[in-house]
Structure formats: structure tokens, C-alpha cells
Design a protein around this motif. Structure first.
Motif, PDB file in Angstrom:
ATOM      1  N   CYS A 501      15.119   4.220   2.702  1.00 23.69           N
ATOM      2  CA  CYS A 501      13.823   3.883   3.282  1.00 23.69           C
ATOM      3  C   CYS A 501      13.969   2.762   4.306  1.00 23.69           C
ATOM      4  CB  CYS A 501      12.850   3.458   2.179  1.00 23.69           C
ATOM      5  SG  CYS A 501      12.505   4.759   0.974  1.00 23.69           S
ATOM      6  N   SER A 561      13.522   3.755  11.616  1.00 23.24           N
ATOM      7  CA  SER A 561      13.863   5.124  11.230  1.00 23.24           C
ATOM      8  C   SER A 561      14.889   5.697  12.200  1.00 23.24           C
ATOM      9  CB  SER A 561      12.616   6.002  11.225  1.00 23.24           C
ATOM     10  OG  SER A 561      11.686   5.529  10.260  1.00 23.24           O
ATOM     11  N   GLN A 590      10.683   6.815   6.832  1.00 20.07           N
ATOM     12  CA  GLN A 590       9.495   6.271   6.190  1.00 20.07           C
ATOM     13  C   GLN A 590       9.343   6.920   4.813  1.00 20.07           C
ATOM     14  OE1 GLN A 590       6.165   6.868   8.766  1.00 20.07           O
ATOM     15  NE2 GLN A 590       6.930   5.513  10.403  1.00 20.07           N
ATOM     16  N   CYS A 591       8.953   6.122   3.861  1.00 21.69           N
ATOM     17  CA  CYS A 591       8.873   6.599   2.484  1.00 21.69           C
ATOM     18  C   CYS A 591       7.456   6.453   1.962  1.00 21.69           C
ATOM     19  CB  CYS A 591       9.836   5.815   1.580  1.00 21.69           C
ATOM     20  SG  CYS A 591      11.566   6.008   2.046  1.00 21.69           S
ATOM     21  N   CYS A 597      11.259  10.128   1.216  1.00 25.27           N
ATOM     22  CA  CYS A 597      10.961  10.331   2.622  1.00 25.27           C
ATOM     23  C   CYS A 597       9.831  11.339   2.762  1.00 25.27           C
ATOM     24  CB  CYS A 597      12.197  10.840   3.365  1.00 25.27           C
ATOM     25  SG  CYS A 597      13.492   9.583   3.555  1.00 25.27           S
TER      26      CYS A 597
END
Length: 777
Positions: A501, A561, A590-591, A597
Motif C-alpha cells: 500500500c 502508486s 491505493q488500498c 489494493c
């Protein structure tokens, strides 16, 4: 003395005619006696007594009604009485067999009696006065029907079937026959006696059986029953009543079939003393010879079926003799391979027995033993590798040209002195070669234990050895190599890809190493971050957890990212350690709140960018446009098909056709009626093959402006049909160049117009040319 007695004159009805003249027996009601009381008074009392039964023979031939007895009361002297009888045979079914004269009391029988139907009757006799008052108590009368010998004996079966084993001793029970007689069994009429009238065949004696004359039991009385000579006997049995009296007795006969059952009293015997056979070496499940026997016992029974066994000549058990249950032959079969070079012939002694033991006193004869001579035929046998498979152990990494071993085969045909040559049949990695003369095996490529063709460190290669016999024979051999591991593979980071992340929590990833080599040429491993690029050590740290795992951590708080490649140098523990720098692919995304994810980030991380998405949308739009164009083309084709349907087939009948159009135009004044121009227009229009024409014709003809007025013959013919008469049309204006359409005013000849050009217009105007191309006709 006031007491007086009466006696019964006779109760037996005699069947002779003398009875008609003699006095009929009487049965009196019981007399009464006087009882003197103590005071000197007298009273009448009845005496109880039993009337004996009346015997009447069956089947009487006398005149009916036949008088039997007379029933009378002693009171009939003082007054008139009426007599009657009741019971079965009188007033109850079967009725009217017995009748009584109501005045005289004479009891008679009306028809012959049948004892086999009813053997006795129980009647009651009554005496009443004229007023119906009972004068006497009813008395019982029993009438017995006396049996006569009027029924022949009847056997329970027309043919009786029995059996007895062959060789049975005298006195052996065979069977029982039974006959019945409807006459009284307590008299001689129903007492039967049996005897044997005949025996067929009369071999070996005419009296092989006897019968108990009372019970009907049949037993043997002589020895010599032999199924192989006589399979069955037929006896004629006679049953006679009157205790067998041939003069007065009635007789009947029945047949008895006695089947002689088989016992094993005949051993199997070979049809010859010696049998011969031959077989090629190394063949199995091959029939060498058919051994035939004869057995006189009943076929397809245990006493007939033969069982064969080898007594001598086969110490190693290479032969067996199963039985063909249809023919009872013994099938000498090879069940183990035979080597011609070791044994060239066999001399077997075989014996045949039945499946069940022989009967007592019967022994196997000499003919139950035979000799079988078997000759072995030589064939060209395949060379044999020894050992097969051959196993060797060596290290991987041997260079090409290294000698490994010698793998040779021996030719079993040692007396033929044949040459053996070698070749390779199966070598999936193509690592080896073999010398075709001496069988030496060497490498032609580097051996690699980590090859996908190596399973559990073993690598198998198949070779073939062929001789020069006629025809040539070949054999296969397998070389099994066990490859020892060396440190010839550097370790790699594993797994090669991980996810993280943007703001990891925790921010550590565990990695290990993958090394195709085996211990001790693999782990424990040493892990280290590469020095270049410089931002690697600035963003990441790598800590060794143990000899197998290391932990990668993020030095900074977060990363954007994207995809990051982290170089990691790993060193194994081989004798000569090998190092390798491999890249760990870290996907930063992005989590969600679970730390996973999200999908779009997964798609971007997987390499599906905006350009790929736009390309997919363009493909979809192009596909929709193609579908729209196809629909428009289909609609246009439907319109063209509808237009073509208005065309007239040139082969259709040329009758008037009326077509309706949306536009009809104006009257005659606004139309051009130049018929020459009209015909030319038709000609020019129909000359195009893709433009069908529509033409309208009248029943009379297709003419010029003068010809449209009618035919001259119709004008002058007063008998013309009514449709050629004067027609009245609506006025459509003046000035028409065509003139009148009525044939009544058509005086011009059609010869003024030349229609020969219609024949040049093609098949569409063929009928038109035929109609108008012939002139006035």
C-alpha cells in the motif's frame, strides 16, 4: 295274554322275477304292549326297536317302479291311514327315486341306483289318519346300495416314468404304479392286482423287472442293466379287479418307461498310443497337440468329461492340458517360454481320467495313458541387454564427449554367430550417443540435473540392439542415469512480485530465495540490497531473518502508486558459492480499509493503462457502426426485391393485366400519344438487362394509333362477339392523337405498321413478335 309280537318278514329285496309273485316284505310300526299297573289298570306303551337296513343292488334291470317293501301300521285295521316317506331320494334331492303308495304303504324304487354316486339313503316313514293326525311315530329306514363290478380300474397316468442306475443289483426299487377302481374297495369289485404283461427290449433277459401285485412297486429281478447297451425299457402293466380274477375281473393297462441312468463304469481311452506336436521357441499360450479320447458313458456328464494330467516329461511345468468341454479333447498348451538352445524336444506321458471316480470294481485300462512327442522349432531371437535396465550414477555438468559406460546385448542364438548393432531409440534431451559396434555410450551435450526431462534425479535413455538374422530381430534396453547435483545455479528472489500500500501498515515484506540446486548447494542464503541505484538504499532496508528468509522494509512513510523494482543480491552456500542480483517487483497501490489494493489500481498495476481502455472503446464504436451499415444494406435490398416483384415473367400468359398506381396523371390532353415514340421507348428500356419492363396488352392486338381502332374483319362481321360492339367511354377531353378506342370505327388495316423489329427485342417480346409479325393473319 295282551302282549303280542310281530316279526319282520323280509328286508332283502331279491332282484329276480320271483319277487313279483311272492309276498312283498312288510315293515310294521313298533307294536304297543299292555302294562298292568299295581292298581290293576292297564296302559299301552311303545316298544323301541331298530329296523335292519334294506339292501338294494345297483344297476337293477327290473321293471320300474320296482317294489321293495311294504310299510304298515297295526292300527290300519280299525281306520284308514295314509303313509308317506321323507328324506333325500324321496322329497329331497335327488327327489322321486323312492315313492310310497299312501294307502297300501308299498315302498318302491323308480330307477336304477348307482353306488358310485350315492351308496345309501336315509328315509323316514310316516303314518297319519285322514285328518292328518300322526298315528305312529316316524320310523327310520336305511337303504343300502349293493355294489356291482361295473367299473374298470383306471391308472393315474397313461405313461409312468421312472429310472434306475445301470448296474443295479436285483431287488433294487425302481418306481411305483397306481390304479384306482370306483367300485367298493371293501369288496372284490374294488380289489386290484398288478402284473407285467410285456417288456421291451427283452435284453439281456425278458424278465429284468417284477411288480408287487398289490402295491404296484416295480423292482429289478436280474443283473445286467447296462446303459451303454440299453438306454431304457418299456413295460406294459395290467391292473385287474376282482382280486385279479381273469374270468370275472375287469382290467386296464398302462405303459411304464424306465430310463437307465449312467454311472461312471467306462474310463476314457486315448484313440492312439502316441501323439505328436511342435511349437516355436519362446511362444506361450499356444496349442501344441489335440489329445482325443473315447468314453462310452453318457456325453456331457461328469462320467464322460475327461481330465488330463502330465505324469512325466515336464519337470519345469512348461505345459498344461485343459479340456475342451465340447469335444472332450485335451489341449496340450505351452504356458512357459521354451528356449530352443536349451531344450529341443519333450517326451510327455499323459493320463486321462473322468471328473468323478470310476464305479466300484472298474479300473483304468492301459488305453487311458498315452505319450506325446513335442518338437521345439528355432526362431531368430532378439538380442538381450543385461542388465536391463542398467543404472549408473554420475555428476551433472559433464562436458560433451565424456565416456559414460558400455551397454551391450547378447544374442540368444549363439549357434548362428550373428552380428549385433546398436542405436538410440529414446533420448528426450538428446544428451547421449552410442557406438553402433561396441555399445560405448558418451555425451554429446552437457548433463543438467535441473532439466525438465529429469524426474527425481533420474534420466532414462532407451537403446536398441539389432542382429542381422532373417528376418532381423531387435531388443530394447534402458540406461538409467542418476545425476548428482553440483552448484551450477544461482539463487533468485521469491516471490518475484509483491504488493504494498501507499502507506503500508505494517511496512515489511518477507522474501526468500529460489535455487534449483539441492542442499548443500542451495540454502542457507545471504541477502543484501544492491548499491545501485542509489535511491534503493534510501527508500528500502533489507534485514536477514534466517538462512531462508529476509525482510524488506520501507524507510520512508509512504510511496506514490506505481511499480518499483528493488535489486537484491542473494548468495547460496555451495562449495563454490554463486551470487545473483535479481529484482523484486513491488506494486505500490491505493488500498481499502482492509489493506487490499482497489480494482482500478490493480488494473493499472497490471499494465492496463488509459491507452488500452481508449482502444477498447474505439473497437466497440467501430463494431456498432458496422452493425448499423449492415441494417441499412438489408433494408435497401428488401426495397429492390419488392420492385422486382412487379415485373412480368415473359413466359406468362398474355392476358390483360390491371395494375394500380398511386399517380394517374391528367386526361388525354396532357398526355403524349406518339405510339412510335412509345414503342421506341419500350425497345430502349428493355435493351437494358437489369431494367425489367412492364407492358400492357389488349386482347385484340398491340397496334399503332390506327390499329388500336379494331380489326377490319370484326367491323364487317355482324356476328362479332358483344365485346367488339360499340362501347361508351367517359369524355376525357378532345385533341387526342390516338383517336377512338372502339373497333367499330377501326377501318384501317394493320398492315400499315411493320412489327418485324419485335423479333429483335429478345425473349421478352417473343410472344408479341409471334402475334404481330405475321401481317394480316
Amino acid at each position: 295274554n295282551p302282549v303280542h309280537n310281530a316279526c319282520l318278514l323280509s328286508l332283502q329285496v331279491k332282484p329276480s322275477d320271483a319277487m313279483l309273485t311272492q309276498q312283498v316284505p312288510e315293515i310294521l310300526f313298533p307294536w304297543r304292549s299292555l302294562d298292568v299297573r299295581g292298581d290293576g289298570t292297564v296302559r299301552r306303551v311303545k316298544r323301541d326297536w331298530v329296523i335292519p337296513p334294506i339292501n338294494v343292488p345297483e344297476n337293477s334291470r327290473g321293471q320300474f317302479p320296482e317294489e321293495l317293501v311294504r310299510i304298515r301300521s297295526d292300527r290300519d285295521k280299525n281306520r284308514l291311514l295314509r303313509y308317506s316317506v321323507t328324506g333325500p331320494g324321496a322329497d329331497q334331492p335327488p327327489t322321486s327315486i323312492f315313492i310310497i303308495n299312501p294307502i297300501s304303504g308299498q315302498l318302491s324304487v323308480t330307477k336304477p341306483l348307482d353306488r358310485e354316486h350315492i351308496f345309501n339313503f336315509h328315509l323316514r316313514a310316516h303314518a297319519v289318519d285322514l285328518n292328518g293326525n300322526q298315528v305312529e311315530n316316524p320310523i327310520d329306514i336305511v337303504i343300502n346300495v349293493i355294489d356291482q363290478n361295473d367299473n374298470r380300474p383306471e391308472f393315474t397316468h397313461t405313461i409312468f416314468n421312472g429310472s434306475v442306475p445301470e448296474g443295479s443289483k436285483p431287488g433294487s426299487f425302481v418306481m411305483t404304479v397306481t390304479a384306482v377302481d370306483k367300485d367298493d374297495p371293501k369288496t372284490a369289485n374294488g380289489m386290484l392286482r398288478y402284473k407285467i404283461l410285456s417288456q421291451n427290449p427283452q435284453s439281456p433277459s425278458s424278465s429284468m423287472f417284477t411288480i408287487n401285485n398289490k402295491t404296484g412297486d416295480i423292482i429289478t429281478v436280474a443283473a445286467g442293466l447296462d446303459r451303454e447297451k440299453v438306454t431304457q425299457y418299456t413295460l406294459i402293466i395290467q391292473a385287474t379287479d376282482m382280486e385279479g380274477n381273469p374270468t370275472y375281473g375287469l382290467s386296464n393297462t398302462a405303459s411304464t418307461v424306465i430310463r437307465i441312468t449312467d454311472i461312471n463304469d467306462n474310463p476314457p481311452e486315448f484313440t492312439t498310443d502316441t501323439f505328436f506336436g511342435e511349437v516355436h521357441e519362446n511362444r506361450v499360450n499356444v496349442i501344441v497337440a489335440n489329445l482325443t479320447v473315447t468314453d462310452k458313458d453318457q456325453p456331457h456328464t461328469s462320467a464322460w468329461s475327461a481330465a488330463y494330467r502330465i505324469i512325466t516329461g515336464d519337470p519345469t511345468g512348461r505345459f498344461s492340458i485343459p479340456t475342451d468341454h465340447t469335444t472332450n479333447e485335451g489341449l496340450l498348451t505351452v504356458i512357459k517360454p521354451i528356449d530352443f538352445e536349451l531344450t529341443r524336444s519333450f517326451m510327455l506321458t499323459v493320463e486321462a481320467e473322468n471328473e468323478v471316480p470310476l464305479a466300484r470294481g472298474v479300473h483304468l485300462p492301459r488305453q487311458s495313458t498315452a505319450t506325446v512327442s513335442v518338437r521345439i522349432l528355432d526362431i531368430n531371437e532378439s538380442p538381450e541387454f543385461s542388465p536391463n535396465p542398467k543404472s549408473i550414477k554420475l555428476e551433472e555438468g559433464l562436458p560433451a564427449g565424456s565416456l559414460l559406460t558400455t551397454f551391450t546385448a547378447q544374442d540368444p542364438d549363439r549357434f548362428l554367430r550373428q552380428t549385433v548393432r546398436y542405436s538410440k531409440m529414446y533420448d528426450p534431451a538428446n544428451w547421449l550417443e552410442i557406438d553402433q559396434v561396441n555399445g560405448r555410450i558418451s555425451t554429446i551435450a552437457i548433463l543438467d540435473r535441473e532439466s525438465p526431462y529429469v524426474k527425481n534425479n533420474f534420466y532414462n535413455v532407451t537403446f536398441m540392439a539389432s542382429d542381422n538374422g532373417i528376418p532381423p530381430a531387435s531388443g530394447m534396453g534402458t540406461l538409467q542415469m542418476y545425476l548428482l547435483d553440483i552448484n551450477d545455479n544461482a539463487p533468485h528472489v521469491f516471490p518475484p512480485e509483491v504488493e504494498m500500500c501507499e502507506k503500508p501498515d505494517p511496512n515489511a515484506i518477507n522474501v526468500t530465495a529460489s535455487d534449483p540446486d539441492l542442499t548443500p548447494n542451495a540454502g542457507p542464503f545471504a541477502f543484501e540490497l544492491a548499491n545501485r541505484p542509489s535511491d534503493v538504499r534510501r527508500n528500502w532496508t533489507l534485514n536477514r531473518l534466517n538462512g531462508e528468509y529476509a525482510q524488506l522494509r520501507l524507510r520512508i512513510g509512504s510511496l506514490a502508486s506505481g511499480i518499483y523494482k528493488v535489486p537484491i543480491m542473494i548468495t547460496d552456500s555451495g562449495n563454490l558459492p554463486m551470487s545473483n542480483t535479481s529484482y523484486l517487483k513491488v506494486k505500490v497501490c491505493q488500498c481499502d480499509h482492509h489493506g487490499d489494493c482497489v480494482d482500478m489500481e490493480r488494473i493499472i498495476a497490471a499494465g492496463l493503462g488509459t491507452g488500452a481502455i481508449i482502444a477498447i472503446l474505439i473497437c466497440i464504436i467501430i463494431l456498432l457502426v458496422l452493425v448499423l451499415l449492415f441494417v441499412m444494406w438489408m433494408k435497401r435490398r428488401d426495397k429492390e426485391r419488392q420492385a422486382k416483384q412487379l415485373l412480368i415473367d415473359p413466359e406468362d400468359d398474355v392476358r390483360d393485366n390491371i395494375l394500380k398506381y398511386d399517380e394517374e396523371g391528367g386526361g388525354e390532353e396532357d398526355q403524349v400519344h406518339n405510339w412510335n415514340l412509345f414503342i421506341c421507348a419500350i425497345k430502349n428500356h428493355t435493351s437494358r438487362s437489369d431494367s425489367p419492363s412492364i407492358v400492357f396488352f389488349s386482347q385484340t392486338s398491340l397496334c399503332s394509333h390506327s390499329d388500336l381502332q379494331g380489326l377490319k374483319a370484326a367491323d364487317n362481321d355482324p356476328t362479332a362477339p358483344p365485346y367488339d360492339s360499340l362501347l361508351v367511354f367517359d369524355y376525357e377531353g378532345s385533341g387526342s392523337d390516338a383517336g377512338s378506342l372502339s373497333s367499330l370505327h377501326s377501318f384501317s388495316s394493320s398492315g400499315d405498321q411493320n412489327y418485324d423489329y419485335l423479333g429483335e427485342w429478345g425473349p421478352r417480346f417473343r410472344k408479341l413478335a409471334d402475334l404481330y409479325g405475321g401481317g394480316d393473319d
